[in-house]
Design an enzyme around this catalytic site. Structure first.
Site, PDB file in Angstrom:
ATOM      1  N   SER A  93       0.848  -1.184   0.000  1.00  0.00           N
ATOM      2  CA  SER A  93       0.000   0.000   0.000  1.00  0.00           C
ATOM      3  C   SER A  93       0.888   1.239   0.000  1.00  0.00           C
ATOM      4  O   SER A  93       2.116   1.131   0.023  1.00  0.00           O
ATOM      5  CB  SER A  93      -0.898   0.005   1.229  1.00  0.00           C
ATOM      6  N   LYS A  94       0.243   2.399  -0.006  1.00  0.00           N
ATOM      7  CA  LYS A  94       0.989   3.662  -0.064  1.00  0.00           C
ATOM      8  C   LYS A  94       2.021   3.786   1.049  1.00  0.00           C
ATOM      9  O   LYS A  94       3.012   4.484   0.893  1.00  0.00           O
ATOM     10  CB  LYS A  94       0.008   4.833   0.034  1.00  0.00           C
ATOM     11  N   ARG A  95       1.751   3.130   2.161  1.00  0.00           N
ATOM     12  CA  ARG A  95       2.700   3.187   3.273  1.00  0.00           C
ATOM     13  C   ARG A  95       4.089   2.711   2.854  1.00  0.00           C
ATOM     14  O   ARG A  95       5.087   3.094   3.439  1.00  0.00           O
ATOM     15  CB  ARG A  95       2.230   2.282   4.417  1.00  0.00           C
ATOM     16  N   HIS A  96       4.125   1.841   1.857  1.00  0.00           N
ATOM     17  CA  HIS A  96       5.403   1.275   1.433  1.00  0.00           C
ATOM     18  C   HIS A  96       6.093   2.123   0.362  1.00  0.00           C
ATOM     19  O   HIS A  96       7.089   1.702  -0.202  1.00  0.00           O
ATOM     20  CB  HIS A  96       5.204  -0.146   0.898  1.00  0.00           C
ATOM     21  N   GLY A  97       5.559   3.298   0.077  1.00  0.00           N
ATOM     22  CA  GLY A  97       6.133   4.128  -0.984  1.00  0.00           C
ATOM     23  C   GLY A  97       5.207   4.124  -2.173  1.00  0.00           C
ATOM     24  O   GLY A  97       4.007   3.860  -2.030  1.00  0.00           O
TER      25      GLY A  97
END
Ligand code: GLU
Length: 461
Positions: free
Chosen positions: A243-247
């Protein structure tokens, strides 16, 4: 049999890494067997679908060079067809009107919950031989439900996961049309897969639970079933779903950050599929090698470092003219439109960076004014080396402006002033580009026009 695969994204956001990989596998499968690859936009969720997302999907596909033979088709344009099939099913008896009210459904749920069972529709409007149905209430608009087989199992040999079996008793009578007559998601997918003659449905394994429902509807329509291949999802480095948390998860964000499409395609191809230990290969090679049998059954883990490594590899291989064109876009965004010798700058720096953005950062100092950090100036322009630097600047005004001559001059002064190379090279780097790490200083000097070098040096000498 002619192979026909499809990519069927819902336009509710950008084209993300997972979607792009599904598209790539469907595309490669069709290409490998000389079949057709179809793009179908599943835009029936009117609240979440946007034109902007459609465009993002088309842009992403085109950037990755995933060309399609048919489409883009839009499900919203097939409404009449879906409604006609629902009518046909009502007539044939494989679907029925259900007048259950929301309050009744809630009560059914309560009953199931109290019994500790999965909430389900109790089949009260389901026609059966010998069963007397109540007269349809006039004030209630019905939904249409699919008459799911009650007994037996629905199973398929998944091309990735192997045999998958569902008990039909686990499946509810699926709503295929809402009270306003609009068809529901699983139903539209089925009709399109049938009409488009799809032979292999390749998609994310978040759809596994939809498949028995879709198979049952296809069977009711007398269709030859496609084969199914459910591709495991992609996890971030922490084992959570990517998800966006991972970049970055959007394909076009990778484009913006300076990745080359061939690097991302190579990375995605290898993310959850393998051909021995092969890591670096082009599209054509991938098509030749690709098979669903070597798609991993386990979830894949996204590794940004490996993608960077591949990008670095492809940048090194790329033609300097092509890179110059790409880099000049980043420079133009920073107001730099005059970029003499950009190809030579790129040739010198491309082995030292991993993205086009980093390449643009390196190139920028050749065209924009720079302000070296005072600290660097203080520690490298010492009284010990200033006389040598001053003489160097003077002689720069006269010599042939080419790397070999520049190198020879620097060497001459090193001997004359009894200095070691870094003593001259470091302050030169600081004054010229504001950094300590650059390719060999004579090569860097030669990339500048002589006047720029003299201007930058005389500011401090
Ligand atoms: N529209 C679905 C999605 O974006 C894909 C449906 C399918 O491939 O069957 O997840």
């Amino acid at each position: 049999m002619t192979i026909r695969t499809r990519f069927a994204p819902s336009p509710t956001g950008y084209l993300h890494i997972g979607g792009a990989r599904t598209a790539l596998y469907s595309w490669a499968y069709a290409r490998k067997f000389g079949g057709s690859f179809i793009l179908r936009i599943e835009d029936t969720d009117l609240e979440r679908s946007t034109q902007q997302s459609v465009q993002a999907i088309l842009d992403g596909m085109s950037w990755l060079n995933l060309d399609y033979d048919e489409g883009p088709f839009y499900q919203m344009q097939h409404m009449d067809r879906y409604k006609a099939v629902i009518q046909q099913m009502l007539t044939e008896g494989s679907a029925y009107y259900c007048y259950t009210t929301p309050a009744e459904l809630e009560a059914m749920r309560e009953t199931s919950r109290a019994r500790g069972e999965k909430p389900r529709y109790d089949g009260r409007w389901r026609p059966e031989t010998g069963k007397i149905l109540p007269p349809p209430p006039e004030d209630i608009k019905p939904v249409v439900r699919f008459k799911t087989p009650v007994h037996g199992v629905t199973a398929w040999d998944d091309l990735v996961k192997g045999r998958i079996v569902f008990e039909n008793s686990e499946l509810d009578d699926l709503i295929i049309a809402r009270t306003d007559g609009t068809p529901t998601y699983n139903f539209c997918v089925v009709v399109d897969d049938l009409d488009m003659g799809i032979t292999q449905v390749i998609r994310g394994d978040d759809h596994v639970n939809n498949t028995p429902r879709q198979i049952n509807i296809l069977k009711a329509l007398g269709a030859t079933l496609p084969q199914y291949a459910h591709v495991p999802m992609i996890l971030g480095s922490d084992g959570e779903r990517l998800s966006k948390r991972h970049g970055a998860v959007s394909v076009m964000q990778y484009a913006d950050e300076g990745y080359l499409p061939e690097a991302l395609v190579n990375y995605l191809a290898r993310l959850g599929w393998s051909h021995g230990d092969e890591e670096v290969f082009g599209m054509q090679q991938f098509v030749e090698w690709f098979d669903l049998g070597h798609v991993s059954k386990a979830a894949a883990q996204f590794n940004p470092e490996k993608l960077r490594w591949l990008n670095q590899h492809y940048i090194k291989l790329a033609d300097n003219g092509r890179l110059a064109l790409l880099v000049s876009k980043y420079l133009a965004d920073r107001g730099i439109t005059e970029t003499p010798a950009l190809e030579s700058v790129i040739a010198l720096y491309k082995g030292r960076i991993a993205t086009l953005l980093e390449l643009a950062n390196e190139a920028e100092v050749f065209y924009n004014e720079i302000t070296p950090a005072q600290e660097l100036l203080d520690s490298h322009l010492t009284p010990e080396v200033l006389p040598a630097l001053r003489e160097l600047a003077q002689r720069f005004a006269e010599i042939t402006w080419e790397a070999p001559a520049l190198a020879a001059l620097i060497k001459e002064l090193l001997t004359q002033y009894k200095l070691k190379m870094p003593k001259l090279a470091m302050p030169l780097r600081v004054m010229l580009v504001g950094q300590l790490h650059t390719p060999s200083v004579d090569a860097v000097l030669a990339l500048f026009p002589r006047e720029t070098v003299l201007k930058r040096l005389h500011r401090y000498l």
